[in-house]
Enzyme design. Structure first.
Site, PDB file in Angstrom:
ATOM      1  N   TRP A 141       0.839  -1.255  -0.127  1.00 20.70           N
ATOM      2  CA  TRP A 141      -0.027   0.030  -0.185  1.00 20.70           C
ATOM      3  C   TRP A 141       0.637   1.310  -0.125  1.00 20.70           C
ATOM      4  O   TRP A 141       0.624   2.353  -0.778  1.00 20.70           O
ATOM      5  CB  TRP A 141      -0.893   0.032   1.194  1.00 20.70           C
ATOM      6  CG  TRP A 141      -1.944  -1.134   1.146  1.00 20.70           C
ATOM      7  CD1 TRP A 141      -2.099  -2.366   1.727  1.00 20.70           C
ATOM      8  CD2 TRP A 141      -3.092  -1.323  -0.002  1.00 20.70           C
ATOM      9  NE1 TRP A 141      -3.005  -3.151   1.243  1.00 20.70           N
ATOM     10  CE2 TRP A 141      -3.866  -2.486   0.019  1.00 20.70           C
ATOM     11  CE3 TRP A 141      -3.418  -0.162  -1.052  1.00 20.70           C
ATOM     12  CZ2 TRP A 141      -4.602  -2.876  -0.681  1.00 20.70           C
ATOM     13  CZ3 TRP A 141      -4.506  -0.665  -2.054  1.00 20.70           C
ATOM     14  CH2 TRP A 141      -5.166  -1.931  -1.937  1.00 20.70           C
TER      15      TRP A 141
ATOM     16  N   LYS B 233     -12.028  -2.092   7.552  1.00 22.55           N
ATOM     17  CA  LYS B 233     -11.474  -3.231   8.473  1.00 22.55           C
ATOM     18  C   LYS B 233     -11.815  -3.131   9.930  1.00 22.55           C
ATOM     19  O   LYS B 233     -11.956  -4.345  10.372  1.00 22.55           O
ATOM     20  CB  LYS B 233     -10.000  -2.952   8.002  1.00 22.55           C
ATOM     21  CG  LYS B 233      -9.772  -3.025   6.518  1.00 22.55           C
ATOM     22  CD  LYS B 233      -8.260  -2.633   6.534  1.00 22.55           C
ATOM     23  CE  LYS B 233      -8.081  -2.321   4.873  1.00 22.55           C
ATOM     24  NZ  LYS B 233      -8.092  -3.552   3.997  1.00 22.55           N
TER      25      LYS B 233
ATOM     26  N   ASP C 223      -1.394   6.551   6.676  1.00 20.74           N
ATOM     27  CA  ASP C 223      -2.381   5.745   6.051  1.00 20.74           C
ATOM     28  C   ASP C 223      -2.720   4.606   7.130  1.00 20.74           C
ATOM     29  O   ASP C 223      -1.958   3.589   7.399  1.00 20.74           O
ATOM     30  CB  ASP C 223      -2.060   4.990   4.700  1.00 20.74           C
ATOM     31  CG  ASP C 223      -3.445   3.837   4.273  1.00 20.74           C
ATOM     32  OD1 ASP C 223      -4.283   3.718   5.190  1.00 20.74           O
ATOM     33  OD2 ASP C 223      -3.082   3.329   3.293  1.00 20.74           O
TER      34      ASP C 223
END
Length: 434
Positions: free
Chosen positions: A173, A269, A245
């Protein structure tokens, strides 16, 4: 003013309290329409038909619901996202789905500018601020498009094309964030763990940051590779700031928000269903977007309109609000972190005690509390492991397609019983195949 669990707000007035309904089992339908509806069929007499959307024969009479059956009908879902949600949150949403707190409509039907939904989004923000102790000089935005959209939104809002942004890349990511940012600013990867297959976090002292970097970007928890920052680097540029993030460890533990210029993440999540992206941003960083910035990516637009510039993901925000309430009821993020640490310790200890039958490639000091990747010494058994686990109602244990193996995502909503069952299964599997 916040709405109670059995009331809703209209302006400054709270409606009369209504009785709470006992929801049905989660295996049964969420919606029952029992009011007769009339259908006109050509050549036939008009007759009433009862329309029901069900997956079980259980009847509802006079508004009463059968008592919930608990977790017996549900699997332990170890998916990385969308992920398992707290069962009590799902049951609360089920009870409110058809008629939200006596409003006569579902949250999915409400105008996002109506007083009912305003009470929902305002309370969600208030509870999130309480959970993370967000300072008043930060704005909270409920957006769409996932964290991936923010890979573009961040440089567009925070940089000019000639500005440099530093990146510490500890997984897939972080790497994707760099590739997207290159379109809108200059990028500098000060450290990458790719050569070590993303299994560690660097020493912060050795980072060669750009002296004029606009900001330093990290991915606080890499969902795919299971690498988590336990502390955070300090930005070298005195006028720069840290951006993180936090998609896969958001609200899993206390965080000092003041250390960051921006925290962002997808909700799917740890705090809700897919469709909601949360951005926490220092207010002085808002209002400097590049001219090419699309209106839907402009933080100033969303801040000025309290995340209501256009129709937001209303039901997703409502679900996030229920999760925030649940986390507060658990005692806040310090208590949540203790539970997460206990679950992670149990699973990592089982891996270590297997004497190599199971292996986790991540450096011990930075192993994620949320995502636990592991492999089998005999890789040919991995398919059987996943298949047999599914038979025991433990699903989504297959590792990401880019790395293989297995991965157990044990987010806030994964109960200790789920990890205990997985560990017991791992020990039985090893006994059969060692």
């Amino acid at each position: 003013m916040a709405a109670s669990t059995n009331s809703f707000l209209v302006g400054n007035n709270t409606t009369q309290m209504i009785p709470a309904l006992k929801p049905k089992s989660t295996s049964q339908s969420l919606l029952h329409l029992t009011k007769p509806n009339t259908f006109h069929l050509a050549g036939q007499k008009t007759k009433p038909a009862s329309v029901r959307c069900v997956s079980s024969p259980t009847q509802i009479q006079d508004g009463a619901r059968s008592a919930p059956t608990g977790s017996q009908d549900r699997v332990f879902n170890f998916a990385a996202g969308p992920a398992t949600l707290p069962e009590n949150v799902l049951l609360k949403a089920q009870a409110d789905l058809y008629n939200w707190r006596g409003s006569g409509m579902s949250v999915m039907e409400m105008s996002h500018r109506g007083k009912e939904f305003l009470s929902i989004i305002q309370k969600a923000e208030s509870d999130l601020r309480h959970l993370l102790e967000i300072p008043s000089e930060y704005s909270v935005l409920f957006l769409q498009g996932g964290a991936t959209t923010q890979f573009a939104g961040l440089p567009l809002n925070l940089c000019k094309p000639e500005d440099t942004v530093d990146f510490v890349v500890t997984g897939s990511w972080g790497d994707k964030a760099v590739k997207e940012a290159k379109k809108y600013c200059k990028t500098n990867v000060v450290w990458s763990g790719k050569s070590d297959k993303y299994t560690k976090v660097p020493s912060f002292e050795g980072l060669e940051q750009s002296p004029d970097a606009k900001y330093l970007h990290i991915c606080a928890n890499e969902t795919i590779h299971g690498v988590e920052f336990k502390d955070y680097p300090v930005v070298r540029n005195p006028n720069g700031f840290l951006v993180a993030d936090m998609s896969s460890n958001f609200c899993s533990k206390p965080v000092d928000v003041s250390k960051f210029g921006v925290i962002y993440g997808g909700a799917q999540k740890n705090v809700g269903p897919s469709g909601v992206t949360i951005v926490i941003i220092r207010k002085d960083l808002i209002g400097n977007a590049q001219e090419i910035t699309p209106v839907m990516l402009d933080y100033k637009i969303h801040d000025e309109n309290s995340s209501l510039y256009n129709t937001p993901p209303c039901f997703g925000i409502y679900m996030c609000g229920l999760v925030f309430e649940d986390l507060l009821e658990q005692g806040g993020l310090k208590e949540v972190e203790k539970k997460n640490q206990r679950k992670a310790d149990l699973l990592y200890n089982a891996i270590e005690e297997s004497k190599g039958f199971f292996k986790c490639p991540v450096e011990k000091s930075v192993r994620s509390l949320m995502n636990v990747p592991f492999t089998l010494e005999k890789s040919e058994l991995e398919g059987e492991f996943i298949k047999e686990a599914a038979k025991e109602k433990m699903v989504q244990l297959k590792g990401h397609r880019s790395v293989g193996g297995m991965r157990a995502s044990i987010y806030n909503a994964m109960p200790l019983a789920g990890v205990e069952k997985l560990v017991a299964f791992m020990k039985d599997f090893q006994a059969k195949h060692a």
